[in-house]
Design an enzyme around this catalytic site. Structure first.
Site, short mmCIF file in Angstrom:
data_model
loop_
_atom_site.label_atom_id
_atom_site.label_comp_id
_atom_site.label_asym_id
_atom_site.label_seq_id
_atom_site.Cartn_x
_atom_site.Cartn_y
_atom_site.Cartn_z
N ARG A 156 -54.96 -26.73 46.10
CA ARG A 156 -54.90 -26.90 47.56
C ARG A 156 -56.25 -26.93 48.24
NH1 ARG A 156 -50.97 -28.39 45.97
NH2 ARG A 156 -48.83 -27.71 46.32
N ASP A 196 -53.34 -30.65 37.55
CA ASP A 196 -52.67 -30.65 38.85
C ASP A 196 -51.69 -29.50 38.90
OD1 ASP A 196 -50.04 -31.33 37.99
OD2 ASP A 196 -50.27 -33.45 38.46
N MET A 247 -46.19 -39.76 42.80
CA MET A 247 -45.01 -39.12 43.39
C MET A 247 -44.02 -40.17 43.86
SD MET A 247 -46.75 -35.98 45.49
CE MET A 247 -48.07 -37.00 46.15
N ALA A 248 -42.77 -39.95 43.49
CA ALA A 248 -41.68 -40.86 43.85
C ALA A 248 -41.39 -40.76 45.35
CB ALA A 248 -40.43 -40.49 43.06
N GLY A 304 -50.40 -27.12 42.31
CA GLY A 304 -50.83 -25.99 43.12
C GLY A 304 -52.26 -26.05 43.61
N ARG A 357 -41.90 -28.32 39.16
CA ARG A 357 -40.61 -29.02 39.23
C ARG A 357 -39.96 -29.21 37.87
NH1 ARG A 357 -40.83 -31.69 44.53
NH2 ARG A 357 -39.65 -33.57 44.08
N HIS A 398 -45.91 -30.17 36.70
CA HIS A 398 -45.14 -31.09 37.54
C HIS A 398 -44.96 -30.44 38.93
CE1 HIS A 398 -42.59 -34.79 36.63
NE2 HIS A 398 -42.28 -34.58 37.89
N TYR A 412 -42.04 -43.05 33.07
CA TYR A 412 -40.94 -42.33 32.41
C TYR A 412 -40.32 -43.36 31.47
CZ TYR A 412 -40.88 -38.58 35.96
OH TYR A 412 -41.19 -37.51 36.76
N THR A 428 -45.52 -39.33 31.42
CA THR A 428 -45.08 -37.98 31.81
C THR A 428 -44.10 -37.44 30.79
OG1 THR A 428 -45.43 -38.48 34.14
CG2 THR A 428 -43.99 -36.62 33.65
N SER A 455 -45.80 -43.88 40.71
CA SER A 455 -44.63 -43.42 39.97
C SER A 455 -43.76 -44.57 39.46
CB SER A 455 -43.79 -42.54 40.90
OG SER A 455 -42.52 -42.28 40.33
N LYS A 468 -49.21 -36.66 30.62
CA LYS A 468 -49.10 -35.74 31.77
C LYS A 468 -48.03 -34.68 31.54
CE LYS A 468 -48.20 -35.83 36.79
NZ LYS A 468 -46.78 -35.47 37.01
N TYR A 505 -36.59 -32.26 49.46
CA TYR A 505 -36.87 -32.97 48.21
C TYR A 505 -38.36 -32.86 47.84
CZ TYR A 505 -38.16 -36.87 45.24
OH TYR A 505 -38.72 -37.63 44.26
C1 FMN Z 1 -41.82 -35.38 45.78
C2 FMN Z 1 -42.48 -35.42 44.43
C3 FMN Z 1 -42.20 -36.47 43.57
C4 FMN Z 1 -42.81 -36.51 42.31
N1 FMN Z 1 -42.55 -37.58 41.50
C5 FMN Z 1 -43.17 -37.65 40.30
C6 FMN Z 1 -42.96 -38.77 39.45
O1 FMN Z 1 -42.23 -39.69 39.78
N2 FMN Z 1 -43.61 -38.78 38.26
C7 FMN Z 1 -44.45 -37.77 37.85
O2 FMN Z 1 -45.01 -37.82 36.76
N3 FMN Z 1 -44.67 -36.70 38.65
C8 FMN Z 1 -44.06 -36.62 39.84
N4 FMN Z 1 -44.30 -35.54 40.66
C9 FMN Z 1 -45.26 -34.49 40.22
C10 FMN Z 1 -46.70 -34.82 40.69
O3 FMN Z 1 -47.22 -35.93 40.00
C11 FMN Z 1 -47.65 -33.63 40.44
O4 FMN Z 1 -47.59 -33.24 39.09
C12 FMN Z 1 -47.35 -32.43 41.32
O5 FMN Z 1 -46.84 -32.80 42.58
C13 FMN Z 1 -48.63 -31.61 41.52
O6 FMN Z 1 -48.35 -30.42 42.15
P1 FMN Z 1 -48.61 -30.16 43.73
O7 FMN Z 1 -47.55 -30.89 44.45
O8 FMN Z 1 -48.47 -28.68 43.82
O9 FMN Z 1 -50.01 -30.61 44.06
C14 FMN Z 1 -43.71 -35.48 41.91
C15 FMN Z 1 -43.98 -34.43 42.80
C16 FMN Z 1 -43.39 -34.39 44.05
C17 FMN Z 1 -43.74 -33.27 44.97
#
Ligand code: FMN
Length: 350
Positions: free
Chosen positions: A282, A278, A75-76, A280, A250, A247, A125, A151, A103, A223, A21
């Site tokens: 690192r 944001d 992040m959730a 990628g 994602r 995202h 959201y 977002t 989140s 975002k 996940y």
């Molecule tokens: C497990 C997971 C859960 C996430 N949940 C949310 C969320 O609830 N709301 C949101 O705006 N972005 C969410 N994101 C996106 C992150 O805020 C962010 O944009 C992204 O992880 C940045 O990329 P990186 O993981 O490559 O650093 C989530 C990302 C991950 C990996």
């Protein structure tokens, strides 16, 4: 990359479905690699014979002073990495001198996160059942969120049910640990969120920005912006900031990586709002590139989860401090004594 080693260690300690996940992207797994590679492809043109022995990385975002421009992405499901979830992440953010996004789908109560003392922004959201959104906003504001992060890169059409027991994220549907979310709704509200009311609203427009601003009295950050024209419209509609983001790969699998979208967005915004990036990011060199291309600060996502899974709050703090110390070293070699000296001319190719 050291974050790959950390991810490997996290994969060994996390249940497989949780790791999947966290790691997931839209499309295939190469989508995430493309986000990272796009930062890696940016080359620098260092200035020489400048005194920058101990570069100063402190900055401010929307008036909040930070000791580092490396922030924690919302992040959730963080409780799946550590039972303390965002409370641990907030401790790390406080120790590193930065802020965190929280989140909509957090499994931890706002009050518990806020009690740690790190500055935090509430990620929203908007749900079809607007009363649920109103309730979350009211509670986030009361608990001390300093900004609303709206977002916009995940839409209702792709997400049949934001309020089901799993995450709103598209590709991981069914993969997330069940029942650990929406801690800031009452039991009755959570029930409603499990039905259609929990879907992500499909009828949002740029006017949502002004409405949120009015409703909360807080600055609104949008975002998931990748286009210059959208960034300009968001700012015209009252956004105090935009996050150039895919995202983390994602949302739309074929979207241009944030590293390549940032320059045009920052140019379009032209100082009329803050720009963050944001997806990628690192290394400290990646952060330096983002700042040189016009970002005020950046968010780090998955590496924070890997740190959380392997070392709790300490693990997250180590991630934030390692990226920050790499940034300092990069600035030293670039001849940039402060973040304000990270200017566009330091980037050879974007
Ligand atoms: C497990 C997971 C859960 C996430 N949940 C949310 C969320 O609830 N709301 C949101 O705006 N972005 C969410 N994101 C996106 C992150 O805020 C962010 O944009 C992204 O992880 C940045 O990329 P990186 O993981 O490559 O650093 C989530 C990302 C991950 C990996």
């Amino acid at each position: 990359m050291w974050t790959d080693d950390l991810e490997q260690r996290a994969a060994e300690v996390l249940p497989e479905h949780v790791y999947d996940y966290f790691r997931a992207t839209a499309g295939d797994l190469d989508v995430l690699r493309r986000q990272v590679d796009a930062w890696e492809a940016i080359e620098h043109l260092p200035r020489v014979l400048r005194q920058a022995s101990s570069p100063h990385v402190g900055t401010a975002v929307l008036g909040t002073a930070l000791r580092t421009p490396v922030m924690v992405a919302p992040m959730a499901q963080q409780v799946a990495a550590d039972p303390a979830g965002e409370v641990a992440t907030a401790r790390a953010a406080a120790a590193a001198g930065t802020l965190l996004g929280v989140s909509t789908n957090t499994a931890v109560r706002f009050e518990d996160i806020a009690a740690v003392g790190a500055p935090w922004w509430f990620q929203l959201y908007v749900m079809e059942d607007r009363a649920l959104t109103e309730a979350l906003l009211e509670r986030a504001v009361a608990a001390g969120a300093r900004a609303i992060v709206l977002t916009v890169d995940i839409t209702g059409l792709e997400h049949p049910r934001a309020g089901a027991t799993v995450s709103v994220e598209p590709t991981e549907w069914g993969a997330a640990p069940e029942g650990r979310r929406l801690a800031n709704l009452t039991t009755e509200e959570r029930e409603r969120a499990r039905g259609d009311g929990g879907r992500i609203a499909r009828d949002l427009g740029f006017e949502t920005i002004g409405l949120l601003r009015e409703r909360t009295g807080l600055p609104v950050v949008v975002k998931g912006v990748l286009r210059a024209d959208d960034a300009r419209r968001a700012v015209d509609a009252g956004a105090a900031g935009v996050v150039v983001s895919t995202h983390g790969g994602r949302a739309l699998a074929g979207a241009v990586p944030a590293a390549r979208a940032l320059d045009a967005v920052a140019t379009a915004v032209d100082g009329n709002a803050e720009v963050y990036a944001d997806s990628g990011l690192r290394t400290g060199a990646h952060v330096a590139s983002a700042l040189a291309l016009g970002a005020q600060a950046v968010f780090v996502g998955r590496p924070v989860l890997w740190g959380l899974a392997t070392g709790g709050a300490d693990g997250v703090q180590q991630v934030l401090e390692r990226v920050t110390s790499e940034l300092r070293r990069t600035m030293n070699l670039l001849g940039a004594p402060t973040v304000a000296d990270l200017t566009r001319d330091l980037v050879a190719r974007a």
